[in-house]
Design a protein around this motif. Structure first.
Motif, short mmCIF file in Angstrom:
data_model
loop_
_atom_site.label_atom_id
_atom_site.label_comp_id
_atom_site.label_asym_id
_atom_site.label_seq_id
_atom_site.Cartn_x
_atom_site.Cartn_y
_atom_site.Cartn_z
N ALA A 8 -53.84 11.88 11.82
CA ALA A 8 -52.65 11.36 11.14
C ALA A 8 -52.14 10.10 11.83
O ALA A 8 -51.73 9.14 11.16
N CYS A 9 -52.17 10.06 13.15
CA CYS A 9 -51.72 8.88 13.89
C CYS A 9 -52.60 7.67 13.58
O CYS A 9 -52.10 6.57 13.33
N VAL A 10 -53.91 7.87 13.61
CA VAL A 10 -54.83 6.77 13.33
C VAL A 10 -54.68 6.31 11.88
O VAL A 10 -54.64 5.12 11.59
N ASP A 11 -54.52 7.26 10.97
CA ASP A 11 -54.33 6.93 9.56
C ASP A 11 -53.05 6.12 9.36
O ASP A 11 -53.04 5.11 8.67
N LEU A 12 -51.96 6.56 9.98
CA LEU A 12 -50.69 5.86 9.85
C LEU A 12 -50.77 4.45 10.44
O LEU A 12 -50.29 3.49 9.84
N ALA A 13 -51.40 4.32 11.60
CA ALA A 13 -51.54 2.99 12.20
C ALA A 13 -52.32 2.07 11.27
O ALA A 13 -51.95 0.91 11.08
N GLY A 14 -53.38 2.59 10.65
CA GLY A 14 -54.15 1.79 9.70
C GLY A 14 -53.36 1.42 8.47
O GLY A 14 -53.40 0.28 8.00
N ASP A 20 -58.88 -2.54 14.15
CA ASP A 20 -59.61 -2.35 15.41
C ASP A 20 -58.97 -1.28 16.28
O ASP A 20 -58.70 -1.50 17.46
N ILE A 21 -58.71 -0.13 15.72
CA ILE A 21 -58.11 0.97 16.47
C ILE A 21 -59.18 1.62 17.34
O ILE A 21 -60.26 1.94 16.88
N GLU A 22 -58.85 1.80 18.61
CA GLU A 22 -59.79 2.39 19.56
C GLU A 22 -59.06 3.43 20.41
O GLU A 22 -57.95 3.19 20.88
N ILE A 23 -59.68 4.58 20.59
CA ILE A 23 -59.16 5.60 21.49
C ILE A 23 -60.27 5.92 22.47
O ILE A 23 -61.41 6.17 22.07
N GLY A 24 -59.95 5.89 23.75
CA GLY A 24 -60.97 6.13 24.76
C GLY A 24 -60.36 6.70 26.02
O GLY A 24 -59.17 6.97 26.09
N HIS A 25 -61.20 6.87 27.02
CA HIS A 25 -60.72 7.44 28.29
C HIS A 25 -61.37 6.75 29.47
O HIS A 25 -62.42 6.12 29.35
N ALA A 42 -54.74 -0.87 19.48
CA ALA A 42 -54.85 -1.33 18.09
C ALA A 42 -54.45 -2.80 18.03
O ALA A 42 -53.67 -3.27 18.86
N THR A 43 -54.98 -3.49 17.06
CA THR A 43 -54.60 -4.88 16.83
C THR A 43 -53.71 -4.92 15.60
O THR A 43 -54.04 -4.35 14.56
N TYR A 44 -52.55 -5.55 15.74
CA TYR A 44 -51.61 -5.67 14.62
C TYR A 44 -51.18 -7.12 14.54
O TYR A 44 -50.55 -7.64 15.46
N ARG A 45 -51.55 -7.76 13.44
CA ARG A 45 -51.22 -9.17 13.21
C ARG A 45 -51.58 -10.05 14.41
O ARG A 45 -50.82 -10.89 14.85
N GLY A 46 -52.75 -9.80 14.95
CA GLY A 46 -53.25 -10.62 16.05
C GLY A 46 -52.78 -10.19 17.43
O GLY A 46 -53.27 -10.68 18.43
N ALA A 47 -51.82 -9.28 17.50
CA ALA A 47 -51.33 -8.81 18.80
C ALA A 47 -51.97 -7.46 19.13
O ALA A 47 -52.20 -6.64 18.24
N ARG A 48 -52.27 -7.24 20.40
CA ARG A 48 -52.85 -5.96 20.81
C ARG A 48 -51.73 -5.03 21.27
O ARG A 48 -50.95 -5.38 22.13
N LEU A 49 -51.68 -3.86 20.67
CA LEU A 49 -50.75 -2.81 21.09
C LEU A 49 -51.54 -1.83 21.94
O LEU A 49 -52.61 -1.37 21.52
N ILE A 50 -51.03 -1.49 23.10
CA ILE A 50 -51.76 -0.64 24.04
C ILE A 50 -50.87 0.50 24.52
O ILE A 50 -49.72 0.28 24.90
N GLY A 69 -41.85 -2.48 18.62
CA GLY A 69 -42.36 -3.63 17.90
C GLY A 69 -42.72 -3.25 16.49
O GLY A 69 -42.23 -2.25 15.97
N PRO A 70 -43.58 -4.02 15.85
CA PRO A 70 -43.89 -3.82 14.44
C PRO A 70 -44.42 -2.42 14.16
O PRO A 70 -45.36 -1.96 14.79
N ARG A 71 -43.78 -1.74 13.26
CA ARG A 71 -44.25 -0.49 12.67
C ARG A 71 -44.34 0.69 13.64
O ARG A 71 -45.05 1.64 13.36
#
Length: 95
Positions: A8-14, A20-25, A42-50, A69-71
């Motif tokens: 649900a989180c990944v779907d909502l972010a999309g 370019d949503i990535e989840i890793g460890h 994730a990348t949102y409007r050219g900015a990387r959210l981490i 920030g956005p969304r």
């Protein structure tokens, strides 16, 4: 890990426009589980959210949505979770 929340989180972010949503460890296969830290990017409007340094992939994904920030909309995520749970319950009732 809660797969429904993670999805649900990944779907909502999309749906919010993230790409370019990535989840890793951190660590590798030999790293003890209690030392592994999770991140979501994730990348949102050219900015990387981490969102990094979390104990699970679910926590990292939820933190990504809380980034200021956005969304960053936790209420929308909760609505999406509720809708998904209702659809699953309806499917189980039809079997």
């Amino acid at each position: 890990m809660n797969d429904d929340i993670l999805i649900a989180c990944v779907d909502l972010a999309g749906r919010a426009g993230a790409t370019d949503i990535e989840i890793g460890h951190t660590g590798d296969d030999d790293t003890p589980a209690h030392q592994v830290r999770w991140y979501a990017v994730a990348t949102y409007r050219g900015a990387r959210l981490i969102a990094d340094d979390h104990q699970s992939p679910t926590a990292a994904a939820m933190a990504l949505l809380r980034v200021e920030g956005p969304r960053g909309d936790v209420a929308a995520m909760e609505r999406a979770l509720g809708n998904r749970a209702a659809r699953r319950a309806a499917k189980r009732g039809r079997r």
